[in-house]
Design a protein around this motif. Structure first.
Motif, PDB file in Angstrom:
ATOM      1  N   ASP A 265     -11.295 -19.432   2.179  1.00  0.00           N
ATOM      2  CA  ASP A 265     -11.396 -19.540   0.724  1.00  0.00           C
ATOM      3  C   ASP A 265     -10.145 -20.118   0.076  1.00  0.00           C
ATOM      4  O   ASP A 265     -10.136 -20.368  -1.134  1.00  0.00           O
ATOM      5  CB  ASP A 265     -11.674 -18.157   0.111  1.00  0.00           C
ATOM      6  CG  ASP A 265     -13.117 -17.728   0.295  1.00  0.00           C
ATOM      7  OD1 ASP A 265     -14.000 -18.608   0.293  1.00  0.00           O
ATOM      8  OD2 ASP A 265     -13.374 -16.515   0.446  1.00  0.00           O
ATOM      9  N   HIS A 266      -9.080 -20.305   0.839  1.00  0.00           N
ATOM     10  CA  HIS A 266      -7.880 -20.897   0.266  1.00  0.00           C
ATOM     11  C   HIS A 266      -8.147 -22.362  -0.063  1.00  0.00           C
ATOM     12  O   HIS A 266      -8.732 -23.098   0.734  1.00  0.00           O
ATOM     13  CB  HIS A 266      -6.712 -20.788   1.245  1.00  0.00           C
ATOM     14  CG  HIS A 266      -5.397 -21.136   0.638  1.00  0.00           C
ATOM     15  ND1 HIS A 266      -4.944 -22.443   0.557  1.00  0.00           N
ATOM     16  CD2 HIS A 266      -4.434 -20.355   0.063  1.00  0.00           C
ATOM     17  CE1 HIS A 266      -3.760 -22.443  -0.021  1.00  0.00           C
ATOM     18  NE2 HIS A 266      -3.422 -21.182  -0.330  1.00  0.00           N
ATOM     19  N   GLU A 267      -7.729 -22.779  -1.244  1.00  0.00           N
ATOM     20  CA  GLU A 267      -8.022 -24.139  -1.706  1.00  0.00           C
ATOM     21  C   GLU A 267      -7.447 -25.186  -0.745  1.00  0.00           C
ATOM     22  O   GLU A 267      -6.270 -25.153  -0.396  1.00  0.00           O
ATOM     23  CB  GLU A 267      -7.436 -24.334  -3.107  1.00  0.00           C
ATOM     24  CG  GLU A 267      -7.793 -25.672  -3.733  1.00  0.00           C
ATOM     25  CD  GLU A 267      -7.273 -25.817  -5.134  1.00  0.00           C
ATOM     26  OE1 GLU A 267      -7.451 -26.904  -5.725  1.00  0.00           O
ATOM     27  OE2 GLU A 267      -6.666 -24.843  -5.651  1.00  0.00           O
ATOM     28  N   GLY A 268      -8.324 -26.098  -0.320  1.00  0.00           N
ATOM     29  CA  GLY A 268      -7.911 -27.193   0.542  1.00  0.00           C
ATOM     30  C   GLY A 268      -7.901 -26.869   2.025  1.00  0.00           C
ATOM     31  O   GLY A 268      -7.636 -27.752   2.839  1.00  0.00           O
ATOM     32  N   CYS A 269      -8.166 -25.610   2.404  1.00  0.00           N
ATOM     33  CA  CYS A 269      -8.140 -25.221   3.817  1.00  0.00           C
ATOM     34  C   CYS A 269      -9.541 -25.349   4.409  1.00  0.00           C
ATOM     35  O   CYS A 269     -10.520 -24.887   3.807  1.00  0.00           O
ATOM     36  CB  CYS A 269      -7.612 -23.798   3.980  1.00  0.00           C
ATOM     37  SG  CYS A 269      -7.488 -23.276   5.710  1.00  0.00           S
TER      38      CYS A 269
END
Length: 211
Positions: free
Chosen positions: A39-43
């Motif tokens: 859910d981390h942005e860009g991961c």
């Protein structure tokens, strides 16, 4: 010794886990069957580690990869939105496992000593210590249980007349009534007993009407 099931079923726990791996987690806490993306942005890594979204919503989760769940955990603070007063109150509750001790109800004897300025929370002095043997001594008259109880409450003698008992009644009222002691209502129960006792004496035929 292991016995074969005649129907060919293996009902052992280990077999069940192998056939149904749903929700299984490894030693690191990773969900081995999770198909989520971090859910981390860009991961774009697999999200195998769950973390609660907020202290107020502990049953709703983010799913992170191992790197980002570690970052999230380092910043996590359960009391982040809690004020200092709320935190202090929570600490006080935790000290007693959220089961605070309730104050004990004061007995009649304890309240009697309190009027004299004596603190006896464990009732070491006992019930007999609150009675004045000179004032409460009886002459041996036979009285009905109700009248006997009434004069004990009023701290009177059984050979007194009604006017004499009334004086004892009025003296107790001055001590116990809230209007007479600064609005203190902690002795209302004993006040009710005193009023009841005088009503019994007043209506009784076992006491003289005059001195």
């Amino acid at each position: 010794m292991k016995k074969d099931d005649p129907f060919g079923f293996d009902m052992s726990v280990s077999s069940s886990k192998k056939k149904n791996p749903r929700g299984r987690r490894g030693m690191s806490g990773a969900s081995e069957t999770s198909m989520r993306v971090c859910d981390h942005e860009g991961c774009e890594e697999a999200g195998k580690y769950r973390a609660p979204k907020s202290p107020d919503v502990l049953d709703d989760y983010f799913w992170f990869c191992q790197t980002h769940v570690r970052e999230y955990n380092l910043k996590w603070n359960f009391f982040d939105t809690t004020s200092e007063a709320e935190l202090a109150a929570q600490m006080d509750q935790d000290r007693v496992w959220e089961r605070p001790t309730k104050p004990m109800k004061r007995s009649v004897e304890e309240r009697a000593w309190a009027r004299l300025g004596v603190d006896d929370p464990h009732q070491v002095l006992g019930v007999n210590a609150t009675r004045n043997p000179g004032k409460g001594a009886t002459s041996g008259r036979r009285l009905p249980p109700t009248e006997r109880r009434a004069i004990e409450i009023l701290e009177a003698k059984d050979n007194w007349s009604k006017p004499q008992i009334r004086k004892a009644y009025k003296a107790l009222i001055k001590v116990l009534h809230p209007d007479m002691n600064g609005g203190d209502r902690s002795q209302e129960e004993q006040l009710s007993e005193v009023v009841w006792a005088w009503d019994q004496v007043k209506a009784s035929r076992f006491f003289r009407e005059k001195d």
